[in-house]
Design an enzyme around this catalytic site. Structure first.
Site, PDB file in Angstrom:
ATOM      1  CG  ASP A   8      52.695  29.130 131.961  1.00  0.00           C
ATOM      2  OD1 ASP A   8      53.439  29.560 131.355  1.00  0.00           O
ATOM      3  OD2 ASP A   8      52.132  28.611 132.141  1.00  0.00           O
TER       4      ASP A   8
ATOM      5  CB  THR B 269      46.237  33.275 126.622  1.00  0.00           C
ATOM      6  OG1 THR B 269      46.706  33.483 127.528  1.00  0.00           O
ATOM      7  CG2 THR B 269      46.349  32.369 125.677  1.00  0.00           C
TER       8      THR B 269
ATOM      9  CB  CYS C 244      50.637  32.126 131.230  1.00  0.00           C
ATOM     10  SG  CYS C 244      49.845  33.288 130.957  1.00  0.00           S
TER      11      CYS C 244
ATOM     12  CG  HIS D 136      45.332  56.914 129.960  1.00  0.00           C
ATOM     13  ND1 HIS D 136      44.965  56.951 129.120  1.00  0.00           N
ATOM     14  CD2 HIS D 136      46.235  58.185 129.697  1.00  0.00           C
ATOM     15  CE1 HIS D 136      44.350  58.589 128.474  1.00  0.00           C
ATOM     16  NE2 HIS D 136      45.464  58.594 128.909  1.00  0.00           N
TER      17      HIS D 136
ATOM     18  CG  HIS E 169      44.882  59.215 133.824  1.00  0.00           C
ATOM     19  ND1 HIS E 169      43.940  59.153 132.551  1.00  0.00           N
ATOM     20  CD2 HIS E 169      45.248  60.116 132.896  1.00  0.00           C
ATOM     21  CE1 HIS E 169      43.541  59.485 131.306  1.00  0.00           C
ATOM     22  NE2 HIS E 169      45.129  60.568 131.442  1.00  0.00           N
TER      23      HIS E 169
HETATM   24  C1  RB5 Z   1      49.341  26.455 129.748  1.00  0.00           C
HETATM   25  O1  RB5 Z   1      49.289  24.946 128.718  1.00  0.00           O
HETATM   26  C2  RB5 Z   1      48.288  28.016 129.259  1.00  0.00           C
HETATM   27  O2  RB5 Z   1      47.252  26.907 130.387  1.00  0.00           O
HETATM   28  C3  RB5 Z   1      48.616  29.256 129.694  1.00  0.00           C
HETATM   29  O3  RB5 Z   1      50.293  29.029 129.970  1.00  0.00           O
HETATM   30  C4  RB5 Z   1      47.937  30.241 130.003  1.00  0.00           C
HETATM   31  O4  RB5 Z   1      48.116  30.576 128.446  1.00  0.00           O
HETATM   32  C5  RB5 Z   1      46.647  30.664 130.821  1.00  0.00           C
HETATM   33  O5  RB5 Z   1      46.367  31.618 130.513  1.00  0.00           O
END
Ligand code: RB5
Length: 146
Positions: free
Chosen positions: A12, A71, A69, A102, A137
């Site tokens: 993203d 996180t 993204c 695995h 596995h």
């Molecule tokens: C975008 O602000 C953020 O929510 C996205 O990049 C991600 O971290 C979502 O899981």
């Protein structure tokens, strides 16, 4: 003949810079990189990009995928909704190796707001250089698919 070193990348808006750095890093290792964007920084929706990348892997067009993204979590959740996808978020090299060995993971997810670029490249290398061990596995992976 199928190119076994064909990999899809997607992210993203929160991870465009890291995605492009990963693309450069793995292209230099001989990977055929299919970078499906986005390329502009407007806010977008990670489920769209996770799904698009996952479909490239599930269809067999690409053998592996790396998605990113902020996180790594949201885009991973979206990718795992596509049948045949096994994607894990990794912030360390041990996990990146183990999800291949695995869990036969076919996608890796990274959090651009979690890991720095140097660590991200080491995680990518750990993922790409590991191989599924099969055996017991495989039984467990089959259970996931079922
Ligand atoms: C975008 O602000 C953020 O929510 C996205 O990049 C991600 O971290 C979502 O899981």
């Amino acid at each position: 003949m199928t190119n076994t070193k064909r990999i899809v990348l997607s992210s993203d808006h929160a991870a465009i810079d890291l995605r492009q750095a990963v693309a450069k890093h793995i292209a230099a290792q001989g990977w055929d990189v299919v970078d499906i964007g986005p390329t502009t920084p407007e806010s977008t929706h990670y489920p769209l990009h996770g799904k698009a990348a996952a479909e490239r892997v599930a269809s067999g067009d690409c053998t592996l995928g790396i998605i990113l993204c902020g996180t790594g979590q949201g885009i991973m959740m979206a990718a795992n909704k596509v049948k045949g996808i096994r994607c894990g978020v990794c912030s360390d090299m041990f996990s990146a190796r183990m999800i291949r060995q695995h869990n036969d993971a076919n996608m890796l997810s990274l959090g651009a707001r979690v890991v720095g670029e140097g660590l991200a490249m080491d995680i990518v290398d750990a993922f790409l250089n590991a191989e599924f061990e099969g055996g017991r596995h495989a039984t467990r992976v089959d259970m996931i698919e079922a």
